[in-house]
Design a protein around this motif. Sequence first.
Motif, PDB file in Angstrom:
ATOM      1  N   ARG A   1     -24.842   1.792  25.678  1.00 48.69           N
ATOM      2  CA  ARG A   1     -25.991   2.238  26.459  1.00 48.69           C
ATOM      3  C   ARG A   1     -25.721   3.605  27.063  1.00 48.69           C
ATOM      4  NH1 ARG A   1     -30.166  -1.596  25.446  1.00 48.69           N
ATOM      5  NH2 ARG A   1     -29.171  -3.635  25.297  1.00 48.69           N
ATOM      6  N   ALA A   2     -26.787   4.354  27.251  1.00 44.46           N
ATOM      7  CA  ALA A   2     -26.674   5.677  27.873  1.00 44.46           C
ATOM      8  C   ALA A   2     -27.994   6.021  28.529  1.00 44.46           C
ATOM      9  CB  ALA A   2     -26.301   6.737  26.838  1.00 44.46           C
ATOM     10  N   ARG A   3     -27.959   6.994  29.419  1.00 42.96           N
ATOM     11  CA  ARG A   3     -29.174   7.424  30.096  1.00 42.96           C
ATOM     12  C   ARG A   3     -29.070   8.903  30.451  1.00 42.96           C
ATOM     13  NH1 ARG A   3     -31.505   4.949  35.839  1.00 42.96           N
ATOM     14  NH2 ARG A   3     -33.108   6.572  36.199  1.00 42.96           N
ATOM     15  N   PHE A   4     -30.090   9.646  30.077  1.00 44.74           N
ATOM     16  CA  PHE A   4     -30.170  11.060  30.441  1.00 44.74           C
ATOM     17  C   PHE A   4     -30.782  11.213  31.831  1.00 44.74           C
ATOM     18  CE2 PHE A   4     -30.307  12.389  25.795  1.00 44.74           C
ATOM     19  CZ  PHE A   4     -29.118  13.109  25.855  1.00 44.74           C
TER      20      PHE A   4
ATOM     21  N   THR B   1     -22.596  14.790  27.949  1.00 45.35           N
ATOM     22  CA  THR B   1     -23.937  14.978  27.399  1.00 45.35           C
ATOM     23  C   THR B   1     -23.967  14.778  25.886  1.00 45.35           C
ATOM     24  OG1 THR B   1     -24.502  16.520  29.177  1.00 45.35           O
ATOM     25  CG2 THR B   1     -25.852  16.601  27.186  1.00 45.35           C
ATOM     26  N   LEU B   2     -22.960  15.278  25.175  1.00 45.61           N
ATOM     27  CA  LEU B   2     -22.956  15.144  23.722  1.00 45.61           C
ATOM     28  C   LEU B   2     -22.868  13.689  23.293  1.00 45.61           C
ATOM     29  CD1 LEU B   2     -20.724  18.149  22.563  1.00 45.61           C
ATOM     30  CD2 LEU B   2     -23.203  17.909  22.398  1.00 45.61           C
ATOM     31  N   ARG B   3     -22.093  12.892  24.019  1.00 42.84           N
ATOM     32  CA  ARG B   3     -22.011  11.467  23.690  1.00 42.84           C
ATOM     33  C   ARG B   3     -23.342  10.781  23.968  1.00 42.84           C
ATOM     34  NH1 ARG B   3     -21.042   7.481  20.521  1.00 42.84           N
ATOM     35  NH2 ARG B   3     -20.440   5.519  21.529  1.00 42.84           N
TER      36      ARG B   3
ATOM     37  N   LEU C   1     -35.034   8.767  26.646  1.00 41.53           N
ATOM     38  CA  LEU C   1     -34.533   9.053  27.985  1.00 41.53           C
ATOM     39  C   LEU C   1     -33.383   8.103  28.303  1.00 41.53           C
ATOM     40  CD1 LEU C   1     -35.086  10.767  30.570  1.00 41.53           C
ATOM     41  CD2 LEU C   1     -36.457   8.836  31.371  1.00 41.53           C
ATOM     42  N   THR C   2     -33.537   6.852  27.862  1.00 48.53           N
ATOM     43  CA  THR C   2     -32.473   5.863  27.980  1.00 48.53           C
ATOM     44  C   THR C   2     -32.712   4.757  26.977  1.00 48.53           C
ATOM     45  OG1 THR C   2     -31.359   4.271  29.432  1.00 48.53           O
ATOM     46  CG2 THR C   2     -33.707   4.584  29.767  1.00 48.53           C
ATOM     47  N   ASN C   3     -31.627   4.089  26.564  1.00 46.52           N
ATOM     48  CA  ASN C   3     -31.786   2.904  25.715  1.00 46.52           C
ATOM     49  C   ASN C   3     -31.505   1.619  26.484  1.00 46.52           C
ATOM     50  OD1 ASN C   3     -29.008   3.258  25.886  1.00 46.52           O
ATOM     51  ND2 ASN C   3     -28.628   2.702  23.755  1.00 46.52           N
ATOM     52  N   PHE C   4     -31.373   1.716  27.814  1.00 45.55           N
ATOM     53  CA  PHE C   4     -31.429   0.514  28.638  1.00 45.55           C
ATOM     54  C   PHE C   4     -32.862  -0.006  28.598  1.00 45.55           C
ATOM     55  CE2 PHE C   4     -27.833   2.749  30.574  1.00 45.55           C
ATOM     56  CZ  PHE C   4     -26.903   1.722  30.699  1.00 45.55           C
ATOM     57  N   CYS C   5     -33.039  -1.316  28.552  1.00 46.24           N
ATOM     58  CA  CYS C   5     -34.395  -1.857  28.527  1.00 46.24           C
ATOM     59  C   CYS C   5     -34.404  -3.272  29.094  1.00 46.24           C
ATOM     60  CB  CYS C   5     -34.956  -1.870  27.102  1.00 46.24           C
ATOM     61  SG  CYS C   5     -36.744  -2.209  27.030  1.00 46.24           S
ATOM     62  N   ILE C   6     -35.410  -3.550  29.906  1.00 40.89           N
ATOM     63  CA  ILE C   6     -35.537  -4.876  30.498  1.00 40.89           C
ATOM     64  C   ILE C   6     -36.343  -5.818  29.604  1.00 40.89           C
ATOM     65  CG2 ILE C   6     -35.350  -3.988  32.843  1.00 40.89           C
ATOM     66  CD1 ILE C   6     -38.370  -4.224  33.109  1.00 40.89           C
ATOM     67  N   TYR C   7     -36.929  -5.287  28.505  1.00 39.66           N
ATOM     68  CA  TYR C   7     -37.691  -6.119  27.583  1.00 39.66           C
ATOM     69  C   TYR C   7     -36.763  -6.684  26.510  1.00 39.66           C
ATOM     70  CZ  TYR C   7     -42.062  -4.262  29.521  1.00 39.66           C
ATOM     71  OH  TYR C   7     -43.102  -3.931  30.355  1.00 39.66           O
TER      72      TYR C   7
ATOM     73  N   ILE D   1     -25.837   8.806  21.163  1.00 42.08           N
ATOM     74  CA  ILE D   1     -26.349   7.444  21.316  1.00 42.08           C
ATOM     75  C   ILE D   1     -27.872   7.423  21.347  1.00 42.08           C
ATOM     76  CG2 ILE D   1     -26.489   5.473  22.906  1.00 42.08           C
ATOM     77  CD1 ILE D   1     -23.617   6.165  23.785  1.00 42.08           C
ATOM     78  N   LEU D   2     -28.475   8.315  22.123  1.00 43.32           N
ATOM     79  CA  LEU D   2     -29.913   8.247  22.367  1.00 43.32           C
ATOM     80  C   LEU D   2     -30.734   8.866  21.237  1.00 43.32           C
ATOM     81  CD1 LEU D   2     -29.866   8.933  26.199  1.00 43.32           C
ATOM     82  CD2 LEU D   2     -30.170   6.753  25.014  1.00 43.32           C
ATOM     83  N   ALA D   3     -30.154   9.775  20.477  1.00 47.87           N
ATOM     84  CA  ALA D   3     -30.845  10.271  19.283  1.00 47.87           C
ATOM     85  C   ALA D   3     -30.809   9.218  18.183  1.00 47.87           C
ATOM     86  CB  ALA D   3     -30.199  11.566  18.803  1.00 47.87           C
TER      87      ALA D   3
END
Length: 426
Positions: A83-86, A3-5, A62-68, A9-11
């Motif tokens: 990349r990461a996803r909560f 979670t910390l990792r 929530l995530t930095n994965f993106c299809i755009y 990334i996501l912050a």
Amino acid sequence: METLRKLEILADAAKYDASCASSGAGKRDSKKSGGIGSTEGAGICHSYTPDGRCVSLLKILLTNFCIYDCAYCVNRVSSNVPRARFRVAEVVALTLDFYKRNYIEGLFLSSGIIRSADYTMEHMVEVARQLREEHRYAGYIHLKTIPEASPELLAAAGRYADRLSINVELPTEAGLAAFAPEKTMPTIRGAMGELRWRIEESREERARPARVAAPDRSAQKRAPRFAPAGQSTQMIVGADGASDRDILTTSDQLYGNYHMRRVYYSAFSPIPDASKALPLQPPPLQREHRLYQADWLLRFYGYGIEEITDTTQDGMLDLDIDPKMAWALRHPEQFPVDLNLAPKELLLRVPGLGVRNVKRVLMARRHGRLRVADVARLRAPMRKLLPFVQLLDHHPHRRLDDPASLRASLAPPPRQGSLFGESLAS
């Protein structure tokens, strides 16, 4: 992934979004609801970014994965970044834990687009729903909504969030088509219109019972609230060729047509693995600051776009002096303003006089004619103010006859990296 990792990334991925202020939220207190959190009261621990912005929200994706594949976005599909996803439960747990530790006053949640706009929006709404309904969380929630999501999901987001925002991203349709091909201006504006309609409908419905007589007031149920802190948006400055006039024209339309609470301006900054379509150098940070000052003049001082950008510099604001001072120097025929006689509309045009001090001047002159010492007690910037006003014991004589010399004497010395040396309201 731990979670910390994920949080690291996501912050970090969320730092480019400036439209996360919590002003305008309704008052809620956990002492009355028996839950947790509050949008008022003391005890909030704030931190500050290096450029002076106050940060008191858990601001994450929530995530930095993106299809755009938006060229200006670090999280675009073609970007080579970690990349990461909560999971929904992780965001809920982090928000509650950080609030209990007194680190934050609320949650700002955005996301890249995974699978589809609806799929992503469902997960963001579920975070807010669990916080409100299962944990009785009464703190602030700001959701970055996705314009392509269904109206039903936008409606659900507004039931749980204090504020919603949809980023317009770039001020012109041509710029959006060039840098964000999956996004369209009609879709963005359509979603903004949907939010405006629901916000206004909620306010009207909630106000109606108070005006209706009924034998049993306790039996009346008020309509559910919908995004009580309104909606906001953000524009990127300097990624495309839009001028300051273009940016401010778009902002003026957003305030008028969609009752936007705030338009935020974010100076483009180089991102990792940047697209070749982007400029190599970022715009001066002072440009962002001047846009905020001009935005203030539009909303609170009665200026028009044509007045603020009335220059020969291709629609660009002057970086050396603030836009209010620039207008005054271009129109010496409007000055000096007699502080003892001038109406409020003219007082608001005086460099150095903000909205609050204009009110004080109007109140003070009811009791007698003002002198320099009286104005000095308002703690107004006298060096900036005196060349443009007339008082019982002061007249600027012929300084206004030479605007170039006056400008040179008033322009601040160049400073590196400082955006906040001048007040927005002066």
